[in-house]
Design a protein around this motif. Structure first.
Motif, PDB file in Angstrom:
ATOM      1  N   TYR A 266      -5.485  12.442   6.629  1.00  0.00           N
ATOM      2  CA  TYR A 266      -6.665  11.564   6.478  1.00  0.00           C
ATOM      3  C   TYR A 266      -6.431  10.519   5.389  1.00  0.00           C
ATOM      4  N   VAL A 267      -5.630  10.867   4.392  1.00  0.00           N
ATOM      5  CA  VAL A 267      -5.314   9.912   3.308  1.00  0.00           C
ATOM      6  C   VAL A 267      -4.473   8.767   3.879  1.00  0.00           C
ATOM      7  N   VAL A 268      -3.509   9.120   4.718  1.00  0.00           N
ATOM      8  CA  VAL A 268      -2.637   8.102   5.318  1.00  0.00           C
ATOM      9  C   VAL A 268      -3.463   7.198   6.236  1.00  0.00           C
ATOM     10  N   ARG A 269      -4.341   7.831   7.021  1.00  0.00           N
ATOM     11  CA  ARG A 269      -5.200   7.043   7.939  1.00  0.00           C
ATOM     12  C   ARG A 269      -6.117   6.092   7.139  1.00  0.00           C
ATOM     13  N   ARG A 270      -6.654   6.620   6.061  1.00  0.00           N
ATOM     14  CA  ARG A 270      -7.562   5.809   5.232  1.00  0.00           C
ATOM     15  C   ARG A 270      -6.803   4.594   4.671  1.00  0.00           C
ATOM     16  N   ASP A 271      -5.593   4.852   4.189  1.00  0.00           N
ATOM     17  CA  ASP A 271      -4.791   3.763   3.630  1.00  0.00           C
ATOM     18  C   ASP A 271      -4.456   2.735   4.700  1.00  0.00           C
ATOM     19  N   LEU A 272      -4.131   3.211   5.902  1.00  0.00           N
ATOM     20  CA  LEU A 272      -3.788   2.289   6.990  1.00  0.00           C
ATOM     21  C   LEU A 272      -5.013   1.439   7.376  1.00  0.00           C
ATOM     22  N   GLU A 273      -6.159   2.100   7.392  1.00  0.00           N
ATOM     23  CA  GLU A 273      -7.380   1.368   7.727  1.00  0.00           C
ATOM     24  C   GLU A 273      -7.616   0.241   6.726  1.00  0.00           C
TER      25      GLU A 273
ATOM     26  N   PHE B 129      -5.709  -7.456  11.023  1.00  0.00           N
ATOM     27  CA  PHE B 129      -4.942  -7.031  12.200  1.00  0.00           C
ATOM     28  C   PHE B 129      -5.288  -5.564  12.465  1.00  0.00           C
ATOM     29  N   THR B 130      -6.037  -5.385  13.548  1.00  0.00           N
ATOM     30  CA  THR B 130      -6.563  -4.040  13.791  1.00  0.00           C
ATOM     31  C   THR B 130      -5.838  -3.316  14.921  1.00  0.00           C
ATOM     32  N   ASP B 131      -4.934  -4.054  15.595  1.00  0.00           N
ATOM     33  CA  ASP B 131      -4.249  -3.421  16.750  1.00  0.00           C
ATOM     34  C   ASP B 131      -3.106  -2.515  16.276  1.00  0.00           C
ATOM     35  N   MET B 132      -3.435  -1.555  15.478  1.00  0.00           N
ATOM     36  CA  MET B 132      -2.395  -0.694  14.896  1.00  0.00           C
ATOM     37  C   MET B 132      -2.908   0.727  14.803  1.00  0.00           C
ATOM     38  N   GLN B 133      -2.073   1.674  15.054  1.00  0.00           N
ATOM     39  CA  GLN B 133      -2.494   3.081  14.923  1.00  0.00           C
ATOM     40  C   GLN B 133      -1.348   3.948  14.424  1.00  0.00           C
ATOM     41  N   LEU B 134      -1.751   5.116  13.964  1.00  0.00           N
ATOM     42  CA  LEU B 134      -0.749   6.121  13.582  1.00  0.00           C
ATOM     43  C   LEU B 134      -0.531   7.021  14.775  1.00  0.00           C
ATOM     44  N   ILE B 135       0.680   7.141  15.215  1.00  0.00           N
ATOM     45  CA  ILE B 135       0.934   8.128  16.276  1.00  0.00           C
ATOM     46  C   ILE B 135       1.903   9.187  15.735  1.00  0.00           C
ATOM     47  N   GLY B 136       1.805  10.343  16.374  1.00  0.00           N
ATOM     48  CA  GLY B 136       2.680  11.442  15.940  1.00  0.00           C
ATOM     49  C   GLY B 136       2.517  11.714  14.464  1.00  0.00           C
TER      50      GLY B 136
ATOM     51  N   MET C 268       7.878   3.755   9.827  1.00  0.00           N
ATOM     52  CA  MET C 268       7.493   5.158   9.624  1.00  0.00           C
ATOM     53  C   MET C 268       6.984   5.331   8.201  1.00  0.00           C
ATOM     54  N   ILE C 269       6.127   6.314   8.040  1.00  0.00           N
ATOM     55  CA  ILE C 269       5.645   6.633   6.695  1.00  0.00           C
ATOM     56  C   ILE C 269       6.044   8.076   6.379  1.00  0.00           C
ATOM     57  N   PHE C 270       6.756   8.231   5.301  1.00  0.00           N
ATOM     58  CA  PHE C 270       7.146   9.569   4.833  1.00  0.00           C
ATOM     59  C   PHE C 270       6.291   9.905   3.629  1.00  0.00           C
ATOM     60  N   THR C 271       5.506  10.938   3.729  1.00  0.00           N
ATOM     61  CA  THR C 271       4.623  11.269   2.611  1.00  0.00           C
ATOM     62  C   THR C 271       4.254  12.748   2.645  1.00  0.00           C
ATOM     63  N   ASN C 272       3.841  13.252   1.478  1.00  0.00           N
ATOM     64  CA  ASN C 272       3.337  14.628   1.475  1.00  0.00           C
ATOM     65  C   ASN C 272       1.815  14.635   1.399  1.00  0.00           C
TER      66      ASN C 272
ATOM     67  N   ARG D 219       0.822  -1.212   0.000  1.00  0.00           N
ATOM     68  CA  ARG D 219       0.000   0.000   0.000  1.00  0.00           C
ATOM     69  C   ARG D 219       0.859   1.267   0.000  1.00  0.00           C
ATOM     70  N   PHE D 220       1.860   1.251   0.881  1.00  0.00           N
ATOM     71  CA  PHE D 220       2.650   2.494   1.049  1.00  0.00           C
ATOM     72  C   PHE D 220       3.933   2.518   0.211  1.00  0.00           C
ATOM     73  N   GLY D 221       4.364   1.356  -0.234  1.00  0.00           N
ATOM     74  CA  GLY D 221       5.536   1.298  -1.118  1.00  0.00           C
ATOM     75  C   GLY D 221       6.753   2.017  -0.542  1.00  0.00           C
ATOM     76  N   LYS D 222       7.297   2.935  -1.354  1.00  0.00           N
ATOM     77  CA  LYS D 222       8.516   3.646  -0.944  1.00  0.00           C
ATOM     78  C   LYS D 222       8.301   4.531   0.271  1.00  0.00           C
ATOM     79  N   ARG D 223       7.033   4.835   0.546  1.00  0.00           N
ATOM     80  CA  ARG D 223       6.759   5.728   1.679  1.00  0.00           C
ATOM     81  C   ARG D 223       6.994   5.042   3.015  1.00  0.00           C
ATOM     82  N   PHE D 224       6.972   3.703   3.022  1.00  0.00           N
ATOM     83  CA  PHE D 224       7.089   2.982   4.276  1.00  0.00           C
ATOM     84  C   PHE D 224       8.553   2.688   4.590  1.00  0.00           C
ATOM     85  N   VAL D 225       9.017   3.292   5.676  1.00  0.00           N
ATOM     86  CA  VAL D 225      10.424   3.160   6.069  1.00  0.00           C
ATOM     87  C   VAL D 225      10.500   2.500   7.446  1.00  0.00           C
TER      88      VAL D 225
END
Lengths: 223, 426
Positions: free
Chosen positions: B271-278, B286-293, B263-267, B94-100
């Motif tokens: 809400y787009v990042v949250r939507r993708d994570l959801e 696996f739902t025990d995951m969240q975005l912090i910071g 980590m996810i690096f993106t511009n 989903r996140f490709g190069k953005r996922f570090v």
């Protein structure tokens, strides 16, 4: 032969303009020894500085033999000074940080002579003025008479035809004054032209001609 | 030339304290400029390394299994390994190069008691006694695990050896895992050396692939400047094989639990990042995951520090330069005024005003040039970083200092009347 014609010079002192020389005319023959007297501020030193090529007139001409010094630029005047002028002042004008040898050698260094030539000339001059023993002394350890002899040695080192002296005996005792005047007389007898600015009648009496300076002009004093 | 040199030396001797004061000031100027140059080079290097990340927001992924009981319960679930492997796969998809992924997990190595290894111990910089940090027989050494995207994004430069290839991020049974070592490891290992280690209690054989350039840093949520000089950099491995036994399965579960906390690096907007994570959570079960910071605090901090540092340096160097120039100019003009008497003696001895000016200029050149030369040689011998640039900067600083210091003097000379000089000398 020196000819000064319609020489003027003025200074600014704040808003005030002071005319020091006013269309001054003067002729000095080669081999002459003349005294210029006058009150303080009458322009004697200014006249001497112009004769030395250290200062320039505002207008008028200064001819030295066939050369118009008043038309020279700074570099040409410096060369003229090196070749023709020996300058002696009351306060001796010696460089404290140089010893006797180096002070006397100073004009030769501007003439770009070799080290050996400089050494020979300075040693000869030290002998002439009987101050060889002072050769390596620091100038601040000398007496007034010794300092004036060193200053004379420096003025003569280039063998100038014209010697200008501004109050040369002003700081000396009677005995030393007499010795210095004897040196001047001897130089004059060797064919040098001497122009001496002085307040001292004894010095003037040693000269062939005396001029009195007043209101920016010189007038001869009858002997 | 000899005459000029004599006059300069005489003038320096005549006012030796004055001259020493100027020389000290110029030395301080050149010394400070060297330090400022070094700092500036360092900051510029840092800024260059972070530049590709500047426009990006930075989000930290974090699992919700915060308590140990929750975590243990999840590990005991029979299909937990498949779930997190799937989650990781979907994250990458989903996140490709953005996922570090960049994680600090120490590697245990047998190093013996030689104190030369102490600085590599995990926790060494935190100040705990060395005896407490050391374990036997394996000692925990500082290490980071980084995924392929992270390795590319941080563009870790090497002083020798080869970077990781795409295959290096996939574990191959029986083969040594390539690692890159920080610059300070260089005296102890060579490219090709093998190291026996334990990573998350599992035995691994590592092979040194290369060495990282000094002062290279990366960052993650916990550390805005993680310098790699004393670190072992290991690829964040993916295991395609099924676990051989229970211990192996537990190892893979813990390893993958770390991997998903990346980590996810993106511009893109939050809400787009949250939507993708959801969507990833939903697709993986696996739902025990969240975005912090979900912000770029860490990165912003680094950039704001860089900006402030650069501004401070500019203010400091400008102020120092102005103070030095003013001091030198004032001191030289004072010297000039002090020197009227000697100048008149030189003039009546046949000197020109140009010659007198050349004495002063030579003195400025000497008094600025000598300390400048000494500091430049010192820099070459001791520091020697970007020496060409440093020399160029010094030449410019030297020229500017001489020029500006000589200007008031030139002005004094240009307006001088010899008659006034002669009057003042009496």
């Amino acid at each position: 032969m020196i000819t000064l014609k319609d020489l003027t010079k003025s200074y600014r002192s704040g808003e005030r303009k002071i005319d020091v020389l006013k269309e001054l005319d003067l002729e000095i023959e080669q081999g002459d020894m003349l005294a210029i007297m006058g009150r303080s501020g009458s322009g004697k030193s200014t006249l001497l500085n112009i004769l030395a090529g250290l200062d320039t007139p505002d207008s008028g001409t200064y001819r030295y033999h066939q050369t118009y010094v008043s038309e020279m630029n700074g570099n040409e005047r410096a060369k003229f000074r090196r070749q023709n002028i020996g300058f002696i002042v009351q306060n001796y004008a010696l460089v404290d940080s140089k010893n006797v040898f180096e002070n006397i050698a100073l004009p030769l260094r501007y003439s770009k002579l070799s080290k050996k030539e400089i050494k020979n000339k300075v040693e000869h001059m030290l002998m002439e003025l009987n101050i060889t023993k002072l050769k390596h002394k620091a100038v601040d350890t000398l007496s007034g008479g010794e300092m004036q002899r060193v200053a004379i040695a420096r003025a003569l080192i280039q063998d100038p035809a014209l010697i200008l002296a501004d109050e040369p005996t002003g700081s000396l005792d009677v005995q030393t004054e007499s010795e210095i005047l004897d040196i001047f007389t001897k130089l004059n007898q060797q064919g040098k032209t001497l122009v001496i600015v002085t307040h001292d009648q004894v010095v003037a009496d040693h000269c062939h001609n005396t001029y009195y300076m007043q209101d920016g002009m010189v007038t001869p004093v009858a002997s | 030339m000899k005459m000029i040199l004599n006059e300069v030396l005489e003038s320096l001797k005549r006012r030796k304290w004055f001259s020493a004061l100027i020389a000290i000031q110029v030395t301080v100027l050149f010394l400070t400029s060297a330090l400022l140059f070094l700092t500036y080079t360092h900051i510029e290097g840092k800024s260059d390394r972070l530049q590709p990340l500047k426009e990006l927001n930075f989000y930290q992924l974090s699992d919700d299994l915060a308590s140990d009981s929750k975590f243990q319960a999840f590990l005991k679930r029979p299909n937990s390994l498949q779930i997190i492997k799937k989650f990781y796969k979907n994250l990458e998809h989903r996140f490709g190069k953005r996922f570090v992924y960049l994680f600090n997990q120490h590697i245990d190595v047998k190093i013996g008691d030689d104190p030369k290894w102490d600085k590599f111990l995990y926790g060494y910089e935190h100040g705990a006694p060395i005896e407490q940090l050391k374990k036997h027989p394996y000692n925990p050494l500082k290490a980071v695990q980084i995924n392929e995207q992270g390795f590319t994004r941080f563009s870790i430069p090497l002083s020798n050896g080869h970077p990781f290839s795409a295959q290096d991020f996939h574990y191959r049974q029986g083969e040594a895992v390539p690692v890159l070592l920080g610059a300070e490891y260089q005296p102890f290992y060579q490219v090709g050396d093998e190291i026996k280690t334990k990573y998350l209690r599992k035995d691994f054989k590592l092979v040194v692939r290369g060495f990282i350039q000094p002062d290279t840093f990366v960052f993650n949520a916990n550390n805005p400047e993680l310098y790699l000089d004393r670190y072992i950099v290991m690829p964040a491995l993916q295991f395609s094989n099924s676990p051989k036994n229970e211990a192996d399965e537990r190892f893979q579960k813990i390893h993958y639990m770390q991997l998903i906390n990346g980590m996810i690096f993106t511009n893109e907007k939050p809400y787009v990042v949250r939507r993708d994570l959801e969507q990833v959570k939903k697709a993986s079960g696996f739902t025990d995951m969240q975005l912090i910071g979900a912000n770029s605090d860490s990165l912003d901090f680094v950039f704001s520090v860089i900006r402030v540092n650069v501004e401070l340096l500019q203010i400091m160097s400008s102020a120092l330069f102005v103070v030095c120039i003013l001091s030198i100019s004032i001191l030289m003009v004072t010297k000039f005024q002090d020197n009227f008497r000697n100048m008149s003696i030189h003039l009546s001895s046949g000197a020109t005003l140009n010659q007198l000016f050349s004495y002063f200029l030579a003195e400025i050149l000497f008094i600025v040039g000598l300390p400048g030369l000494v500091i430049t040689l010192w820099y070459k011998q001791v520091i020697d970083v970007s020496f060409g640039m440093y020399t160029l900067m010094n030449l410019m600083l030297f020229s500017l200092t001489v020029l500006i210091s000589a200007l008031p003097l030139y002005w004094q000379f240009s307006k001088i009347e010899i008659s006034s000089l002669l009057k003042r000398s009496e």
